[in-house]
Write a protein that holds these residues in place. Structure first.
Motif, PDB file in Angstrom:
ATOM      1  N   ASP A 111      50.730 -66.596  37.276  1.00  0.00           N
ATOM      2  CA  ASP A 111      50.203 -67.790  37.104  1.00  0.00           C
ATOM      3  C   ASP A 111      51.117 -68.808  36.591  1.00  0.00           C
ATOM      4  N   TYR A 134      50.881 -71.504  34.872  1.00  0.00           N
ATOM      5  CA  TYR A 134      50.305 -72.090  33.579  1.00  0.00           C
ATOM      6  C   TYR A 134      50.866 -70.829  32.464  1.00  0.00           C
ATOM      7  N   ARG A 193      45.730 -75.141  30.768  1.00  0.00           N
ATOM      8  CA  ARG A 193      45.399 -75.822  32.271  1.00  0.00           C
ATOM      9  C   ARG A 193      45.391 -77.106  32.250  1.00  0.00           C
ATOM     10  N   ASN A 194      44.817 -77.888  31.140  1.00  0.00           N
ATOM     11  CA  ASN A 194      44.727 -79.111  31.274  1.00  0.00           C
ATOM     12  C   ASN A 194      45.731 -79.913  30.400  1.00  0.00           C
ATOM     13  N   ARG A 249      42.867 -71.792  43.443  1.00  0.00           N
ATOM     14  CA  ARG A 249      42.449 -70.805  42.345  1.00  0.00           C
ATOM     15  C   ARG A 249      41.060 -70.478  42.056  1.00  0.00           C
ATOM     16  N   ARG A 250      40.253 -71.766  42.022  1.00  0.00           N
ATOM     17  CA  ARG A 250      38.993 -71.986  41.659  1.00  0.00           C
ATOM     18  C   ARG A 250      38.216 -71.525  42.816  1.00  0.00           C
ATOM     19  N   LEU A 257      53.814 -77.243  38.998  1.00  0.00           N
ATOM     20  CA  LEU A 257      52.913 -78.265  37.983  1.00  0.00           C
ATOM     21  C   LEU A 257      53.298 -79.734  37.766  1.00  0.00           C
ATOM     22  N   ARG A 314      49.818 -79.474  42.007  1.00  0.00           N
ATOM     23  CA  ARG A 314      49.117 -78.921  41.055  1.00  0.00           C
ATOM     24  C   ARG A 314      47.628 -78.839  41.448  1.00  0.00           C
ATOM     25  N   SER A 315      47.087 -80.022  41.828  1.00  0.00           N
ATOM     26  CA  SER A 315      45.704 -80.167  42.296  1.00  0.00           C
ATOM     27  C   SER A 315      45.256 -78.984  43.448  1.00  0.00           C
ATOM     28  N   TYR A 346      46.678 -76.152  43.951  1.00  0.00           N
ATOM     29  CA  TYR A 346      46.747 -74.989  43.248  1.00  0.00           C
ATOM     30  C   TYR A 346      45.425 -74.637  42.681  1.00  0.00           C
ATOM     31  N   ASP A 347      45.029 -75.544  41.759  1.00  0.00           N
ATOM     32  CA  ASP A 347      43.844 -75.701  40.973  1.00  0.00           C
ATOM     33  C   ASP A 347      42.569 -75.330  41.827  1.00  0.00           C
ATOM     34  N   TYR A 348      42.676 -76.152  42.860  1.00  0.00           N
ATOM     35  CA  TYR A 348      41.590 -75.836  43.990  1.00  0.00           C
ATOM     36  C   TYR A 348      41.500 -74.505  44.460  1.00  0.00           C
TER      37      TYR A 348
END
Length: 363
Positions: free
Chosen positions: A7, A9, A16-17, A72-73, A59, A65-66, A68-70
């Motif tokens: 990960d 992060y 994460r924020n 991962r969710r 990141l 980054r967006s 990856y976050d999507y």
């Protein structure tokens, strides 16, 4: 062999924020700590440094980054659905696990590879030509028993339906494989070149005069080395200048770049906003009421500011084309903000006038 990655992060040790400044500070601190030159006794230093660079490259880009976050969710959601599906009695045949490549292909808009080939229909045989002698025979009435060819049955689409499984029923791909798939998608799989060391971000403090005169300034790297940076025409605050292959050196990897970000000093008499110059002009009460003209010195020369009558404080006067020079002969504007000031010593006439105005008396 599937390239895996932890990960990002967790690698950089940020939330994460976290904002871009926090991510950049974490990367610079981690890069100094794990750099191979500072850990010559550690055989895994280069690998850990490259891993930190990949996490920072992912990141630092808002789009990556967006994505990856999507991803991962979505992976966590699919994993939860898969666990719920195991607890329920399965009435449908098991679904093939979705790989990281399939998930990333959907995010990047690529087509998913088909899991089953659809059979192509065979062409109908052509009728044999009649002999010439048969043309002379008398025509016979068509028999009722003559049957017409039945249409060919449509191919079943069961195999296609099997591949179109609902999104929530697919097995989850691990987060590490998702990161690796994103990296492979960005780099491409066609060319196998030497891996590049991540960029080294550096902030360079400059003045307005430095931008206008396009000075050649020195910047010091964390290892003590100094580099010369030539300010390009039309440079503004926050602009980045890339110095190719002037960054970190790691054995077996292509040398990284230095990315210099210009930070203009905004504490002087003149501030910048793009190519526009902004300053403050103090005026007295008489000039604000009756109007006046004042000559001010700017970094681009003398400028005459015409203050119209009855101008209040905080009024902004724009002088087009009197700002900083840009590329291809363009210029920004000069923005003059008025500030109404009173004389240091009290003025009896002004005081009497204000009293008469307050009390309703007119001279």
């Amino acid at each position: 062999m599937v390239e895996t990655m932890r990960d990002p992060y967790v690698i950089l040790g940020v939330r994460r924020n976290a904002g871009q400044d926090e991510i950049k500070a974490a990367w610079r601190s981690l890069a100094k700590a794990v750099h191979p030159d500072h850990n010559q006794d550690d055989p895994n230093a280069a690998e850990r440094f490259a891993e930190a660079g990949k996490a920072y490259e992912l990141l630092r880009d808002p789009k990556l980054r967006s994505r990856y976050d999507y991803a991962r969710r979505e992976a966590e959601l699919r994993r939860m659905e898969a666990m719920k599906a195991k607890m329920r009695p399965q009435e449908e045949p098991p679904v093939d696990a979705e790989t990281a490549e399939d998930a990333i292909s959907q995010i990047f808009g690529a087509e998913v590879r088909a899991k089953s080939a659809r059979p192509s229909p065979k062409p109908a045989p052509k009728p044999a030509p009649k002999p010439a002698a048969a043309a002379k025979e008398p025509e016979r009435p068509a028999q009722a028993s003559e049957s017409k060819p039945e249409p060919a049955p449509e191919p079943q689409q069961e195999s296609a339906l099997k591949t179109e499984t609902p999104l929530m029923q697919r097995a989850a791909a691990p987060a590490a494989e998702l990161v690796a798939a994103i990296v492979r998608r960005i780099r491409g799989r066609a060319a196998k070149t030497a891996e590049k060391v991540p960029d080294l971000p550096i902030d360079l403090a400059v003045s307005v005069d430095d931008l206008i005169n396009r000075q050649r300034l020195s910047v010091e790297l964390p290892d003590g080395e100094s580099l010369k940076v030539q300010i390009p025409p039309g440079a503004v605050d926050g602009q980045s200048i890339r110095l190719a292959e002037q960054g970190y050196r790691v054995t077996g990897m292509t040398r990284g770049d230095v990315v210099v970000t210009l930070r203009v000093d905004q504490g002087g008499a003149f501030r910048t906003r793009g190519l526009d110059l902004m300053t403050t002009l103090p005026i007295d009460l008489q000039g604000a009421v009756l109007g006046c003209e004042q000559v001010i010195e700017t970094p681009v020369g003398q400028v005459t500011v015409v203050v119209p009558a009855w101008s209040g404080s905080d009024k902004v006067i724009r002088l087009a084309g009197r700002g900083m020079p840009g590329a291809y002969g363009t210029h920004g504007d000069l923005l003059v903000e008025l500030r109404l000031v009173l004389p240091e010593a009290p003025d009896d006439k002004i005081t009497d006038l204000m009293k008469s105005q307050r009390d309703g008396l007119y001279l």
